[in-house]
Design an enzyme around this catalytic site. Sequence first.
Site, PDB file in Angstrom:
ATOM      1  N   ARG A   1      -1.125  -2.698   6.951  1.00 38.29           N
ATOM      2  CA  ARG A   1      -2.345  -1.866   7.021  1.00 38.29           C
ATOM      3  C   ARG A   1      -3.428  -2.507   6.176  1.00 38.29           C
ATOM      4  NH1 ARG A   1      -1.404   3.391   4.295  1.00 38.29           N
ATOM      5  NH2 ARG A   1       0.527   2.660   3.364  1.00 38.29           N
TER       6      ARG A   1
ATOM      7  N   TYR B   1      18.497   4.015   8.910  1.00 36.53           N
ATOM      8  CA  TYR B   1      17.834   3.550   7.682  1.00 36.53           C
ATOM      9  C   TYR B   1      18.880   3.135   6.642  1.00 36.53           C
ATOM     10  CZ  TYR B   1      15.314   4.075   3.201  1.00 36.53           C
ATOM     11  OH  TYR B   1      14.784   3.886   1.946  1.00 36.53           O
TER      12      TYR B   1
ATOM     13  N   LYS C   1      19.886  -0.646   4.880  1.00 40.74           N
ATOM     14  CA  LYS C   1      19.968  -0.917   3.441  1.00 40.74           C
ATOM     15  C   LYS C   1      21.321  -1.541   3.073  1.00 40.74           C
ATOM     16  CE  LYS C   1      15.853   0.382   2.374  1.00 40.74           C
ATOM     17  NZ  LYS C   1      14.871  -0.647   1.975  1.00 40.74           N
TER      18      LYS C   1
ATOM     19  N   LEU D   1       0.815  -1.227   0.000  1.00 43.17           N
ATOM     20  CA  LEU D   1       0.000   0.000   0.000  1.00 43.17           C
ATOM     21  C   LEU D   1       0.847   1.275   0.000  1.00 43.17           C
ATOM     22  CD1 LEU D   1      -2.789  -1.001   2.576  1.00 43.17           C
ATOM     23  CD2 LEU D   1      -2.990  -0.844   0.082  1.00 43.17           C
ATOM     24  N   GLY D   2       2.162   1.129  -0.050  1.00 39.69           N
ATOM     25  CA  GLY D   2       3.043   2.288   0.007  1.00 39.69           C
ATOM     26  C   GLY D   2       3.197   2.968  -1.338  1.00 39.69           C
ATOM     27  N   GLN D   3       4.118   3.932  -1.383  1.00 47.30           N
ATOM     28  CA  GLN D   3       4.304   4.746  -2.592  1.00 47.30           C
ATOM     29  C   GLN D   3       4.678   3.873  -3.797  1.00 47.30           C
ATOM     30  OE1 GLN D   3       7.581   7.520  -2.527  1.00 47.30           O
ATOM     31  NE2 GLN D   3       6.830   8.653  -4.279  1.00 47.30           N
TER      32      GLN D   3
ATOM     33  N   ASP E   1       0.022  -5.964   3.127  1.00 51.19           N
ATOM     34  CA  ASP E   1       0.562  -4.836   3.895  1.00 51.19           C
ATOM     35  C   ASP E   1       0.137  -5.051   5.346  1.00 51.19           C
ATOM     36  OD1 ASP E   1       1.592  -1.770   2.854  1.00 51.19           O
ATOM     37  OD2 ASP E   1       0.894  -1.921   4.934  1.00 51.19           O
TER      38      ASP E   1
HETATM   39  P1  NAD Z   1       6.208   3.505   1.943  1.00 50.89           P
HETATM   40  O1  NAD Z   1       6.543   3.992   3.300  1.00 50.89           O
HETATM   41  O2  NAD Z   1       5.380   4.352   1.057  1.00 50.89           O
HETATM   42  O3  NAD Z   1       5.501   2.080   2.041  1.00 50.89           O
HETATM   43  C1  NAD Z   1       5.958   1.081   2.925  1.00 50.89           C
HETATM   44  C2  NAD Z   1       4.794   0.191   3.254  1.00 50.89           C
HETATM   45  O4  NAD Z   1       5.265  -0.789   4.181  1.00 50.89           O
HETATM   46  C3  NAD Z   1       3.619   0.948   3.921  1.00 50.89           C
HETATM   47  O5  NAD Z   1       2.438   0.731   3.189  1.00 50.89           O
HETATM   48  C4  NAD Z   1       3.553   0.339   5.317  1.00 50.89           C
HETATM   49  O6  NAD Z   1       2.233   0.187   5.796  1.00 50.89           O
HETATM   50  C5  NAD Z   1       4.213  -1.026   5.091  1.00 50.89           C
HETATM   51  N1  NAD Z   1       4.746  -1.601   6.314  1.00 50.89           N
HETATM   52  C6  NAD Z   1       5.368  -0.979   7.335  1.00 50.89           C
HETATM   53  N2  NAD Z   1       5.652  -1.865   8.303  1.00 50.89           N
HETATM   54  C7  NAD Z   1       5.225  -3.067   7.866  1.00 50.89           C
HETATM   55  C8  NAD Z   1       5.233  -4.367   8.411  1.00 50.89           C
HETATM   56  N3  NAD Z   1       5.738  -4.613   9.639  1.00 50.89           N
HETATM   57  N4  NAD Z   1       4.728  -5.388   7.681  1.00 50.89           N
HETATM   58  C9  NAD Z   1       4.191  -5.159   6.460  1.00 50.89           C
HETATM   59  N5  NAD Z   1       4.120  -3.943   5.907  1.00 50.89           N
HETATM   60  C10 NAD Z   1       4.655  -2.904   6.600  1.00 50.89           C
HETATM   61  O7  NAD Z   1       7.588   3.122   1.237  1.00 50.89           O
HETATM   62  P2  NAD Z   1       7.899   3.068  -0.320  1.00 50.89           P
HETATM   63  O8  NAD Z   1       8.300   4.431  -0.728  1.00 50.89           O
HETATM   64  O9  NAD Z   1       6.845   2.353  -1.053  1.00 50.89           O
HETATM   65  O10 NAD Z   1       9.245   2.205  -0.266  1.00 50.89           O
HETATM   66  C11 NAD Z   1       9.259   0.814  -0.485  1.00 50.89           C
HETATM   67  C12 NAD Z   1      10.707   0.337  -0.404  1.00 50.89           C
HETATM   68  O11 NAD Z   1      11.507   1.095  -1.325  1.00 50.89           O
HETATM   69  C13 NAD Z   1      11.359   0.518   0.960  1.00 50.89           C
HETATM   70  O12 NAD Z   1      12.246  -0.545   1.179  1.00 50.89           O
HETATM   71  C14 NAD Z   1      12.136   1.810   0.812  1.00 50.89           C
HETATM   72  O13 NAD Z   1      13.229   1.838   1.690  1.00 50.89           O
HETATM   73  C15 NAD Z   1      12.583   1.701  -0.622  1.00 50.89           C
HETATM   74  N6  NAD Z   1      12.918   3.001  -1.191  1.00 50.89           N
HETATM   75  C16 NAD Z   1      11.958   3.939  -1.416  1.00 50.89           C
HETATM   76  C17 NAD Z   1      12.313   5.176  -1.951  1.00 50.89           C
HETATM   77  C18 NAD Z   1      11.300   6.257  -2.218  1.00 50.89           C
HETATM   78  O14 NAD Z   1      11.694   7.392  -2.546  1.00 50.89           O
HETATM   79  N7  NAD Z   1       9.996   5.961  -2.108  1.00 50.89           N
HETATM   80  C19 NAD Z   1      13.664   5.446  -2.253  1.00 50.89           C
HETATM   81  C20 NAD Z   1      14.626   4.482  -1.971  1.00 50.89           C
HETATM   82  C21 NAD Z   1      14.235   3.244  -1.468  1.00 50.89           C
HETATM   83  C1  AKB Z   2      13.986   8.510   1.913  1.00 53.32           C
HETATM   84  O1  AKB Z   2      14.094   9.734   1.700  1.00 53.32           O
HETATM   85  O2  AKB Z   2      14.099   7.979   3.015  1.00 53.32           O
HETATM   86  C2  AKB Z   2      13.776   7.628   0.708  1.00 53.32           C
HETATM   87  C3  AKB Z   2      15.063   7.131   0.196  1.00 53.32           C
HETATM   88  C4  AKB Z   2      15.880   7.979  -0.692  1.00 53.32           C
HETATM   89  O3  AKB Z   2      15.469   6.040   0.518  1.00 53.32           O
HETATM   90  N1  AKB Z   2      13.031   8.346  -0.268  1.00 53.32           N
END
Ligand code: NAD
Ligand code: AKB
Length: 301
Positions: A37, A134, A138, A11-13, A35
């Site tokens: 949620r 964080y 990673k 459900l995340g981004q 998720d």
């Molecule tokens: P987000 O925060 O939008 O979504 C994360 C989802 O994980 C949420 O829907 C949350 O409810 C769920 N979650 C949290 N705890 C949980 C649990 N215990 N069990 C199951 N679900 C759980 O994050 P995103 O932006 O979709 O990122 C996804 C992945 O990509 C992450 O590993 C993040 O580190 C990585 N990432 C994202 C970005 C970015 O800019 N969006 C950049 C670099 C890396």
């Molecule tokens: C954050 O800002 O934490 C993320 C990432 C770059 O991993 N968007």
Amino acid sequence: MGPRILVTGALGQIGTELVGALENKHGQGSVIATDVRDGTGCQILDVMDAESIHSLVSREGVTEIYHLAALLSATGERNPELCWKINVEGLENVIAAARANGCRVFAPSSIAVFGPDCPSIAPQFTPLNPTTVYGKTKVVSEQLAMTAGVDMRGLRYPGLVSYKAPAGGGTTDYAVEIFHAALAEGHYTCFVREDTRLPMMYMDDAIRATLELMVVPAEELGGARGGYNISGCSFTVGQLVESIQRHLPNFTCAYEPDVRQKYADSWPNDIDDDVARGEWGWNPEFDLDGMVDAMFAGLQG
Ligand code: NAD
Ligand code: AKB
């Protein structure tokens, strides 16, 4: 038979867009979106619950896991213990289920693996000394990809920009929030300085990179497979504001840096993605203006 796919954190981004892209590619019904949620089309699955992951994976005959559940940098620094638990222990639970059931795993990394000692254009191979917990989680993820005994791959996503779901607790969230504020109020107060320059990427490029990486034969991937550098477009907030002003000439932005400035300053300005380009043909499509145009088209469409 096509793959049977489990997505955690759906459900995340990223999950909001990746689930649909995987269904388009592999067919409706091929993807189990989960998720912690509750949400439409999504089963509840907490990645801290190792037994539930294992039984879902074996019951459903899952062959690939896209593990997106995590806490991002800003939320993670507010609660480092929880960040470590969800990001590292949650990943270990997913890997254990994958190993027991012969699944491939995609686990995203981030530009947050780099620390202040990294050159401003981050090389693929360089010491990884992140200052945020964080970022440390990673680095562990990338190491596990090389040692866990499963076919596990990752990308060092830059800050991702998209309009379908809100950005979730990260440092790069300003590059998403600014569009919503510009359209709603004609003004945004940014939590990092105007000259802050970070690697960013439009979500379509990130989804395409993910799908492309997962079809490369394992033997063609080298020592970067836990976290390939991929560049999209790097820009300062000031340049982003100017690009938005092409659509909204009266848009204004003020700057009130908070603790997230420190995290942003510890990350590189640009990404060298020669290894991804050479090994599996990575090539981004969206530059800054292309990304801004796509955001306005999506938000106003
Ligand atoms: P987000 O925060 O939008 O979504 C994360 C989802 O994980 C949420 O829907 C949350 O409810 C769920 N979650 C949290 N705890 C949980 C649990 N215990 N069990 C199951 N679900 C759980 O994050 P995103 O932006 O979709 O990122 C996804 C992945 O990509 C992450 O590993 C993040 O580190 C990585 N990432 C994202 C970005 C970015 O800019 N969006 C950049 C670099 C890396
Ligand atoms: C954050 O800002 O934490 C993320 C990432 C770059 O991993 N968007």
